[in-house]
Structures are given as structure tokens and as C-alpha cells.
Design a protein around this motif. Structure first.
Motif, PDB file in Angstrom:
ATOM      1  N   UNK A 276       0.855  -1.204   0.058  1.00  0.00           N
ATOM      2  CA  UNK A 276      -0.085  -0.111   0.013  1.00  0.00           C
ATOM      3  C   UNK A 276       0.767   1.284  -0.017  1.00  0.00           C
ATOM      4  N   UNK A 277       1.162   1.764  -0.968  1.00  0.00           N
ATOM      5  CA  UNK A 277       1.728   3.123  -1.341  1.00  0.00           C
ATOM      6  C   UNK A 277       0.749   4.245  -1.761  1.00  0.00           C
ATOM      7  N   UNK A 278       0.505   5.301  -0.882  1.00  0.00           N
ATOM      8  CA  UNK A 278      -0.415   6.300  -0.955  1.00  0.00           C
ATOM      9  C   UNK A 278      -0.004   7.307  -1.516  1.00  0.00           C
ATOM     10  N   UNK A 279      -0.596   8.005  -2.703  1.00  0.00           N
ATOM     11  CA  UNK A 279      -0.108   9.067  -3.368  1.00  0.00           C
ATOM     12  C   UNK A 279       0.764   9.059  -4.432  1.00  0.00           C
ATOM     13  N   UNK A 280       0.560  10.128  -5.307  1.00  0.00           N
ATOM     14  CA  UNK A 280       1.616   9.948  -6.620  1.00  0.00           C
ATOM     15  C   UNK A 280       3.093   9.973  -6.274  1.00  0.00           C
ATOM     16  N   UNK A 281       3.120  10.951  -5.351  1.00  0.00           N
ATOM     17  CA  UNK A 281       4.741  11.103  -4.905  1.00  0.00           C
ATOM     18  C   UNK A 281       5.427   9.780  -4.288  1.00  0.00           C
ATOM     19  N   UNK A 282       4.269   9.315  -3.322  1.00  0.00           N
ATOM     20  CA  UNK A 282       4.884   8.049  -2.801  1.00  0.00           C
ATOM     21  C   UNK A 282       5.031   6.889  -3.620  1.00  0.00           C
ATOM     22  N   UNK A 283       4.242   6.890  -4.554  1.00  0.00           N
ATOM     23  CA  UNK A 283       4.426   5.677  -5.696  1.00  0.00           C
ATOM     24  C   UNK A 283       5.596   5.864  -6.353  1.00  0.00           C
ATOM     25  N   UNK A 284       5.953   7.190  -6.934  1.00  0.00           N
ATOM     26  CA  UNK A 284       7.093   7.457  -7.507  1.00  0.00           C
ATOM     27  C   UNK A 284       8.275   7.016  -6.758  1.00  0.00           C
ATOM     28  N   UNK A 285       8.402   7.357  -5.370  1.00  0.00           N
ATOM     29  CA  UNK A 285       9.652   7.137  -4.552  1.00  0.00           C
ATOM     30  C   UNK A 285       9.572   5.444  -4.460  1.00  0.00           C
ATOM     31  N   UNK A 286       8.627   4.561  -4.809  1.00  0.00           N
ATOM     32  CA  UNK A 286       8.787   3.138  -4.331  1.00  0.00           C
ATOM     33  C   UNK A 286       8.582   2.488  -5.675  1.00  0.00           C
ATOM     34  N   UNK A 287       9.032   3.164  -6.667  1.00  0.00           N
ATOM     35  CA  UNK A 287       8.687   2.498  -8.058  1.00  0.00           C
ATOM     36  C   UNK A 287       9.578   1.185  -8.161  1.00  0.00           C
ATOM     37  N   UNK A 288      10.721   0.975  -7.772  1.00  0.00           N
ATOM     38  CA  UNK A 288      11.705  -0.016  -7.789  1.00  0.00           C
ATOM     39  C   UNK A 288      10.954  -1.449  -7.077  1.00  0.00           C
ATOM     40  N   UNK A 289      10.288  -0.931  -5.812  1.00  0.00           N
ATOM     41  CA  UNK A 289       9.584  -2.204  -5.100  1.00  0.00           C
ATOM     42  C   UNK A 289       8.446  -2.555  -5.938  1.00  0.00           C
ATOM     43  N   UNK A 290       7.529  -1.601  -6.438  1.00  0.00           N
ATOM     44  CA  UNK A 290       6.257  -1.972  -7.157  1.00  0.00           C
ATOM     45  C   UNK A 290       6.727  -2.847  -8.562  1.00  0.00           C
ATOM     46  N   UNK A 291       7.806  -2.492  -9.239  1.00  0.00           N
ATOM     47  CA  UNK A 291       8.071  -3.188 -10.334  1.00  0.00           C
ATOM     48  C   UNK A 291       8.646  -4.448  -9.998  1.00  0.00           C
ATOM     49  N   UNK A 292       9.241  -4.752  -8.913  1.00  0.00           N
ATOM     50  CA  UNK A 292       9.605  -6.085  -8.513  1.00  0.00           C
ATOM     51  C   UNK A 292       8.363  -6.708  -8.067  1.00  0.00           C
ATOM     52  N   UNK A 293       7.354  -5.998  -7.633  1.00  0.00           N
ATOM     53  CA  UNK A 293       6.110  -6.681  -7.365  1.00  0.00           C
ATOM     54  C   UNK A 293       5.269  -7.261  -8.593  1.00  0.00           C
ATOM     55  N   UNK A 294       5.292  -6.298  -9.621  1.00  0.00           N
ATOM     56  CA  UNK A 294       4.770  -6.796 -10.946  1.00  0.00           C
ATOM     57  C   UNK A 294       5.494  -7.874 -11.362  1.00  0.00           C
ATOM     58  N   UNK A 295       6.591  -8.081 -11.504  1.00  0.00           N
ATOM     59  CA  UNK A 295       7.612  -9.179 -12.082  1.00  0.00           C
ATOM     60  C   UNK A 295       7.027 -10.349 -11.369  1.00  0.00           C
ATOM     61  N   UNK A 296       7.315 -10.327  -9.796  1.00  0.00           N
ATOM     62  CA  UNK A 296       7.014 -11.343  -9.219  1.00  0.00           C
ATOM     63  C   UNK A 296       5.583 -12.043  -9.525  1.00  0.00           C
ATOM     64  N   UNK A 297       4.529 -11.195  -9.853  1.00  0.00           N
ATOM     65  CA  UNK A 297       3.170 -11.411  -9.628  1.00  0.00           C
ATOM     66  C   UNK A 297       2.955 -12.170 -11.165  1.00  0.00           C
ATOM     67  N   UNK A 298       3.679 -11.717 -12.096  1.00  0.00           N
ATOM     68  CA  UNK A 298       3.701 -12.449 -13.453  1.00  0.00           C
ATOM     69  C   UNK A 298       4.157 -13.739 -13.527  1.00  0.00           C
TER      70      UNK A 298
ATOM     71  N   UNK B 190      -3.209   3.180   6.245  1.00  0.00           N
ATOM     72  CA  UNK B 190      -1.646   3.331   6.013  1.00  0.00           C
ATOM     73  C   UNK B 190      -0.973   3.897   6.846  1.00  0.00           C
ATOM     74  N   UNK B 191       0.242   3.740   6.979  1.00  0.00           N
ATOM     75  CA  UNK B 191       1.191   4.349   7.946  1.00  0.00           C
ATOM     76  C   UNK B 191       1.163   5.872   7.658  1.00  0.00           C
ATOM     77  N   UNK B 192       1.462   6.151   6.309  1.00  0.00           N
ATOM     78  CA  UNK B 192       1.665   7.389   5.657  1.00  0.00           C
ATOM     79  C   UNK B 192       0.378   8.417   5.956  1.00  0.00           C
ATOM     80  N   UNK B 193      -0.833   7.794   5.783  1.00  0.00           N
ATOM     81  CA  UNK B 193      -1.782   8.829   5.953  1.00  0.00           C
ATOM     82  C   UNK B 193      -2.212   9.018   7.386  1.00  0.00           C
ATOM     83  N   UNK B 194      -1.906   8.089   8.473  1.00  0.00           N
ATOM     84  CA  UNK B 194      -2.290   7.987  10.029  1.00  0.00           C
ATOM     85  C   UNK B 194      -1.087   9.193  10.268  1.00  0.00           C
ATOM     86  N   UNK B 195      -0.034   9.137   9.884  1.00  0.00           N
ATOM     87  CA  UNK B 195       0.897  10.195  10.442  1.00  0.00           C
ATOM     88  C   UNK B 195       0.451  11.943   9.990  1.00  0.00           C
ATOM     89  N   UNK B 196      -0.073  11.756   9.184  1.00  0.00           N
ATOM     90  CA  UNK B 196      -0.524  13.175   8.873  1.00  0.00           C
ATOM     91  C   UNK B 196      -1.989  13.491   9.212  1.00  0.00           C
TER      92      UNK B 196
END
Length: 367
Positions: free
Chosen positions: A55-77, A196-202
């Protein structure tokens, strides 16, 4: 039959678990492999990835975690190609799941989407992906079926699974809830700052600042076990973990972050004020892309302001305290909100969403 389910958030885990139970009633030999959480795991099968890692919340957070997200895509495929399920069931989580819909379809797998992406809010162009790669789209909000029809796609309105989930869960008496969680007899105000931790902190700091204006009430936060308890520890507030519905049933009002929680609060007849805050860059990008009058599900379903929304710059402790004071002290306001909740419930339709969703999955398997 072999089923591969992908849920990337707490609400998806809940809805996925009920869907799995309904599938098992139709197919007792069902084999499940899934991305989800503890609720889906409790039904049975193999948990591949926990949603707390997704769970990555927001456009900025997604960009910051692109490497992890790509790994998840590859793994799921690789997972899909290896497991070769009879059907892939994608539960909400559209940024990830729409890409997996394309991959699954192109590799000869049947694809069912449960809980539509909010293409009525933004990225309407996603309808092209849905038409091309999704065999059946199951929607849970009453206005979504008509929306899809206008775009030339026949979606299945199955109703909202929360109606079933609330009906089936064991209700804890208020006095038992208070005693077991070491709470006082003061009236309870529920604090739902997100999952999500990110939204709780805000969001939680603003809610707690507003709570200081109400010493005659006790404020109790709904915690989620997928978030570290340390996130809540900086605030002088009792936290109950994975007891959100019991907390709401014991409460006279609630402060709620936008999301499924706003609908849960309404279905449990608790007057609420909705507040939300994003990373500033994410907020301004979102303002340009999203064109909605409201963000809470209650107001979206009713197409008018039933509950007050305080978003971004309006989400201040002062504004929140003022709105909460109105909920607690203005009896006519409380009655008005509860009357609107009753109308909203009628719009959601009848119970049995999980059973109807399971029936759609069975139809796809038979085709």
C-alpha cells in the motif's frame, strides 16, 4: 478450480475473505492462492504477499517506491504463469490490478474484477483497458452500473459487501467493549485516521489536536495490526486494534479519514465528520486530475453533502473541533444525518453481495 486473487489493501482483504467463503460454498474443492491479508488467510489457501507491503498512498509515494512496485509486478507475473489459475480475481487496487488484468488476459487467463476502479472520478480512459482485458466487472456502488453503461460496457452491480459483513459479524455489547479495552464510562468518540502508516501520520495529529477541546469525552483510535503500534504511541489516546466496528457501535460520533471507513461509520449509524490530508504535491496533482464534488462514499452515493468534509487546507484542528461540536451538541443535526444514512442504505440495495459476486465468477468459469 484454482483461483488467484489480488487485494492490495485492508478493505480488499475483508471483501476478498467474504468472496472466498462464498466461492467455497459453490466449489468446496476450491484452491486459493492470493495477495491479501490475515482475513483472507484465515479462510484458507496460500498467502503470497501481505497488503501491508503493497500500500503506497499518493502519486509522490508511488514514484518513490517504483523499484519495489516493479519487483512486485515481475513477481506476480511469474506467479500467474506458474500457478495457471482457472480465473484471476482482481479486488480493487487498480493501479496494480489493471496491469495484471492485461498480463493475465494476454496469457490466456480469465479475468474478473471485483470492486471497480473509480474511473468515474478520474482516468476515465481506463475503460479501454477494462473493455479489452476484463471478462466481467463487478461494481458495488449503485451509480456505477449506469456509468459503465454510458461508456458501452455492461458491468454487474452485486451490491455492497459491507452489508453482509456487518450482518454476520459478532456484536460486542458496549459495556463489554469498554471493560475489555480498559476504557472509562465517558461517552466515546471514535477516531479513524486511516489504515496506512503514511496517512495516519498526517491525519491523526490534527484529530488529536481537535480532541483536546472535548475533555468530557474519551477519544479512542481504531488501530490496524498491519501498522506498527509505535505509529500511535506519540499520542495520548487509547488504541483498539482490529475492533473498528465494535468501537463505532460504542461511539456517539466519529472523526473519519476518507475511504471505506466513512461508509462503515454510516452503516453503523454514527454521525461523523470526514477529514483528509495528502502530501502537498500529491494534492495539487490530484486537484488537476480528479473532478469530484465529494470524497466520502456517503456523500458520493447520496450525491449531496450528508456529512461534512474537511480536505487538505480546511483540515485543521479548529475546523474539526467546530464540526465535531455540531455533531455532539446539535440534536437536529444528528437526526438529519441519521435520516440521510437510512436513505443511503436503501440505495445500496439488498444483502448478498458476496454470493452474487461468487455467482458471477462461477458463470465466467463455465463459459
Amino acid at each position: 478450480m484454482k483461483y488467484y486473487l489480488i487485494a492490495g489493501e485492508a478493505s480488499g482483504d475483508l471483501h476478498g475473505a467474504f468472496l472466498m467463503k462464498a466461492i467455497l460454498r459453490n466449489d468446496p474443492q476450491a484452491q486459493f492462492r492470493f495477495w491479501g491479508g490475515d482475513k483472507m488467510k484465515a479462510v484458507g489457501g496460500t498467502l503470497v504477499k501481505h497488503y501491508r507491503d503493497l500500500a503506497f498512498m499518493g502519486i509522490v509515494e508511488v514514484v518513490m517506491n517504483l523499484r519495489t512496485i516493479r519487483k512486485n509486478f515481475s513477481f506476480c507475473k511469474k506467479e500467474l504463469l506458474s500457478y495457471q489459475p482457472d480465473v484471476v480475481i482482481l479486488i480493487d487496487y487498480p493501479g496494480f490490478n489493471l496491469r495484471m488484468a492485461r498480463f493475465a488476459h494476454e496469457n490466456g487467463l480469465k479475468v474478473v474484477f471485483y470492486i471497480s476502479p473509480t474511473i468515474w472520478a478520474w482516468k476515465q480512459s481506463r475503460i479501454k483497458i477494462i473493455k479489452k482485458y476484463v471478462d466481467r466487472m463487478m461494481v458495488i456502488l449503485p451509480f456505477e452500473k449506469e456509468f459503465y453503461a454510458r461508456l458501452g460496457y455492461q458491468a454487474d452491480f452485486v451490491g455492497h459487501p459491507l452489508l453482509d459483513e456487518l450482518k454476520e459479524e459478532k456484536q460486542v455489547p458496549k459495556e463489554v467493549f469498554l471493560r475489555e479495552n480498559h476504557l472509562s464510562e465517558k461517552p466515546v468518540v471514535a477516531v479513524l485516521p486511516g489504515s496506512r502508516e503514511q496517512e495516519i501520520k498526517k491525519i491523526l495529529p490534527v484529530m488529536m489536536a481537535a480532541a483536546k477541546e472535548f475533555p468530557e469525552y474519551q477519544f479512542v483510535a481504531a488501530g490496524v495490526k498491519s501498522v506498527s503500534p509505535a505509529v500511535y504511541s506519540d499520542f495520548n489516546i487509547p488504541v483498539v486494534f482490529d475492533q473498528t466496528h465494535a468501537l463505532l457501535r460504542a461511539s456517539v460520533a466519529a472523526m473519519v479519514a476518507s475511504g471505506t471507513a466513512t461508509l462503515e461509520t454510516a452503516l453503523l449509524n454514527v454521525p461523523q465528520v470526514v477529514g483528509y490530508k495528502l502530501n502537498i504535491l500529491t494534492y495539487f496533482i490530484g486537484k488537476m486530475l480528479v473532478h469530484l464534488r465529494f470524497i466520502s462514499l456517503v456523500n458520493l452515493i447520496m450525491d449531496k453533502e450528508v456529512v461534512q468534509e474537511l480536505i487538505q487546507f480546511d483540515f485543521t484542528a479548529q475546523n474539526l473541533a467546530k464540526a465535531l461540536h455540531d455533531l455532539l451538541e446539535n440534536e437536529s443535526r444528528r437526526k438529519e444525518i441519521l435520516a440521510q444514512y437510512a436513505q443511503m442504505r436503501e440505495k445500496l440495495g439488498s444483502e448478498g453481495a458476496s454470493e452474487r459476486a461468487a455467482a458471477v465468477v462461477a458463470e465466467v468459469l463455465q463459459q
